[in-house]
Motif scaffolding. Sequence first.
Motif, mmCIF file in Angstrom:
data_model
loop_
_atom_site.group_PDB
_atom_site.id
_atom_site.type_symbol
_atom_site.label_atom_id
_atom_site.label_comp_id
_atom_site.label_asym_id
_atom_site.label_seq_id
_atom_site.Cartn_x
_atom_site.Cartn_y
_atom_site.Cartn_z
ATOM 1 N N ALA A 64 35.962 42.524 47.447
ATOM 2 C CA ALA A 64 35.097 42.996 46.349
ATOM 3 C C ALA A 64 34.358 41.710 45.707
ATOM 4 C CB ALA A 64 35.599 43.819 45.251
ATOM 5 N N GLN A 74 32.493 39.635 48.154
ATOM 6 C CA GLN A 74 30.948 40.157 48.326
ATOM 7 C C GLN A 74 30.040 40.287 47.340
ATOM 8 O OE1 GLN A 74 32.498 43.683 50.806
ATOM 9 N NE2 GLN A 74 31.013 43.009 51.925
ATOM 10 N N GLU A 75 30.771 40.453 46.050
ATOM 11 C CA GLU A 75 29.832 41.206 44.822
ATOM 12 C C GLU A 75 29.597 39.895 44.029
ATOM 13 O OE1 GLU A 75 31.653 44.284 43.382
ATOM 14 O OE2 GLU A 75 32.171 45.206 45.027
ATOM 15 N N ARG A 76 30.479 38.869 43.968
ATOM 16 C CA ARG A 76 30.198 37.831 42.924
ATOM 17 C C ARG A 76 29.059 36.985 43.491
ATOM 18 N NH1 ARG A 76 32.113 37.569 37.556
ATOM 19 N NH2 ARG A 76 32.459 35.601 37.202
ATOM 20 N N HIS A 77 27.687 37.110 42.739
ATOM 21 C CA HIS A 77 26.778 36.339 43.248
ATOM 22 C C HIS A 77 26.572 35.030 42.618
ATOM 23 C CE1 HIS A 77 25.197 39.854 45.225
ATOM 24 N NE2 HIS A 77 25.281 40.563 44.119
#
Length: 265
Positions: free
Chosen positions: A158, A161-164
């Motif tokens: 997570a 994938q999510e940490r922009h």
Amino acid sequence: GRASPPLAALSHVLRLERSRRTGIVFPLQKLERYLAPGTDTARFRLFQPGLAALQRAEALFRSDRGHPIDYVSSAVRMDHAPPPALPDVCFIGRSNVGKSSLIRALFSLAPEVEVRVSKTPGHTKKMNFFKVGKYFTLVDMPGYGYRAPQDFVEMVEAYLQERHNLKRTFLLVDGVVGLQKTDNIAVEMLEEFGIPYVMVLTKIDRVSRGVLLKNVLEIQEFVKENTQGCFPQLFLVSSVEFSGVHLLRCFVAHVTGNLPTVEAS
Ligand code: GDP
């Protein structure tokens, strides 16, 4: 605070004679002379900053009153992570790869920073966030192993994938044993997500030059043949002798956008 180790600062490294100095600052370059003639070493020198860049990077890792470096928080879930206000870099690797030792070495000029270790079996594995002034956040991801629980895998996935604001992932590989099956699982995950990463070979002081060369060449070949997102230059480090730590600080400063120009040495 604690005293920093002998070669933690560049000023100490600069006092060494030339060949030792190269070994500490550019350990991969130091190996070049032992390679068979004709070996392609272009990938050994992609990131090769000069002294000025190394010094500017070091200043980022040296805390003072106007530039605090500190542990911020731990999280087991993404919604507990600090807001993504700064660029992130994260460090991942198998348990025992030398991750906490390396992070301690990187932060050795900020001796007030506590790099926590939670190795007790069954103890909850967390992501630990360290804030480097107003410049970037370094994230210490829990070590993975062949018995990584599902919730751990989900947490790491997570995050990746999510940490922009994640600028680069540092995948640590044990220099004593080289690339292992579990490392390939991490590589496959990073490749699948299409996020940029770089491999770091740890504990290089613990192996003979022959073994080190073999592991380095194998990894460089693996990266060339099997990866898209991996930076082609491998980083070599010893947290005991401080080899490669200054160069790694400089690369972190560079990828987080805090060292826009890196003039070659
Ligand atoms: P982690 O589980 O990835 O955080 O690994 P640690 O940093 O705790 O290191 C695991 C073991 O390897 C410890 O016994 C460390 O002392 C040792 N170690 C870590 N880095 C180095 C290094 O650069 N050189 C040597 N000789 N030993 C190291």
